[in-house]
Design a protein around this motif. Structure first.
Motif, PDB file in Angstrom:
ATOM      1  N   MET A   1       0.842  -1.133  -0.085  1.00 29.90           N
ATOM      2  CA  MET A   1      -0.254  -0.046  -0.101  1.00 29.90           C
ATOM      3  C   MET A   1       0.792   1.177  -0.054  1.00 29.90           C
ATOM      4  N   GLN A   9      -2.750   3.909  -3.218  1.00 30.41           N
ATOM      5  CA  GLN A   9      -2.530   2.787  -4.224  1.00 30.41           C
ATOM      6  C   GLN A   9      -2.303   1.470  -3.453  1.00 30.41           C
ATOM      7  N   VAL A  10      -2.963   0.345  -4.075  1.00 35.37           N
ATOM      8  CA  VAL A  10      -2.489  -0.856  -3.325  1.00 35.37           C
ATOM      9  C   VAL A  10      -2.218  -1.845  -4.575  1.00 35.37           C
ATOM     10  N   TYR A  11      -0.889  -2.444  -4.362  1.00 32.68           N
ATOM     11  CA  TYR A  11      -0.533  -3.462  -5.246  1.00 32.68           C
ATOM     12  C   TYR A  11      -0.532  -4.830  -4.592  1.00 32.68           C
ATOM     13  N   PRO A  31      -1.659  -3.420  -9.828  1.00 35.11           N
ATOM     14  CA  PRO A  31      -2.443  -2.768  -8.970  1.00 35.11           C
ATOM     15  C   PRO A  31      -3.817  -3.053  -8.877  1.00 35.11           C
ATOM     16  N   ILE A  32      -4.347  -2.773  -7.850  1.00 32.30           N
ATOM     17  CA  ILE A  32      -5.468  -3.102  -7.523  1.00 32.30           C
ATOM     18  C   ILE A  32      -6.652  -1.766  -7.994  1.00 32.30           C
ATOM     19  N   GLU A  35     -12.108   0.017  -6.663  1.00 31.22           N
ATOM     20  CA  GLU A  35     -12.139   0.695  -5.251  1.00 31.22           C
ATOM     21  C   GLU A  35     -12.713  -0.498  -4.157  1.00 31.22           C
ATOM     22  N   LYS A  38      -9.734  -2.799  -3.238  1.00 29.50           N
ATOM     23  CA  LYS A  38      -8.764  -2.136  -2.596  1.00 29.50           C
ATOM     24  C   LYS A  38      -9.103  -1.772  -1.186  1.00 29.50           C
ATOM     25  N   LYS A  39     -10.468  -1.382  -0.767  1.00 31.18           N
ATOM     26  CA  LYS A  39     -10.720  -1.247   0.631  1.00 31.18           C
ATOM     27  C   LYS A  39     -10.719  -2.594   1.310  1.00 31.18           C
ATOM     28  N   GLN A  42      -7.280  -3.379   2.235  1.00 29.59           N
ATOM     29  CA  GLN A  42      -6.699  -2.379   3.214  1.00 29.59           C
ATOM     30  C   GLN A  42      -7.211  -2.973   4.633  1.00 29.59           C
TER      31      GLN A  42
END
Length: 91
Positions: A1, A9-11, A31-32, A35, A38-39, A42
Motif C-alpha cells: 500500500m 494505491q494498493v498493489y 495494481p488493484i 475500489e 482495494k478497501k 486495506q
C-alpha cells in the motif's frame, strides 16, 4: 500500500522477494484498481497489523512478538469473520 501524496494505491505481488529469486526470475506486481477490492485488502491488512496474540517478528527467527498488554486480537479469526460477512466477495 502506498499513500502517494493522498492518492492511495494498493498493489499485489509475490511475497518471495529474496535475493535468490529477484535475480533469477521475473517478479510481477499489479495494481488493484477496483475500489471495493482495494478497501477490502486495506481492511484485511489493518486486521493483520492489529494482531496482538499470534503476531511474529519477520526477522528470520520468526519470534512471537511480546506485547505489554493484549486485547486478544487474533488476525486469523478476525479476517475469517470479516470475509464471511462480505457479500459476493468475487463480484
Amino acid at each position: 500500500m502506498f499513500y502517494n501524496n493522498g492518492d492511495e494505491q494498493v498493489y499485489l505481488g509475490s511475497a518471495d522477494w529474496m535475493t535468490r529469486n529477484i535475480f533469477n526470475r521475473i517478479e510481477v506486481c499489479f495494481p488493484i484498481i477496483n475500489e471495493r477490492l482495494k478497501k477490502e485488502i486495506q481492511t484485511i491488512i489493518a486486521l493483520q497489523l492489529e494482531d496482538d496474540t499470534s503476531a511474529e517478528l519477520l526477522d528470520g527467527n520468526m519470534e512471537p512478538i511480546k506485547f505489554l498488554s493484549s486485547k486478544g486480537l487474533r488476525a486469523q479469526d478476525r479476517i475469517y469473520n470479516y470475509c464471511k460477512q462480505i457479500e459476493n466477495p468475487l463480484n
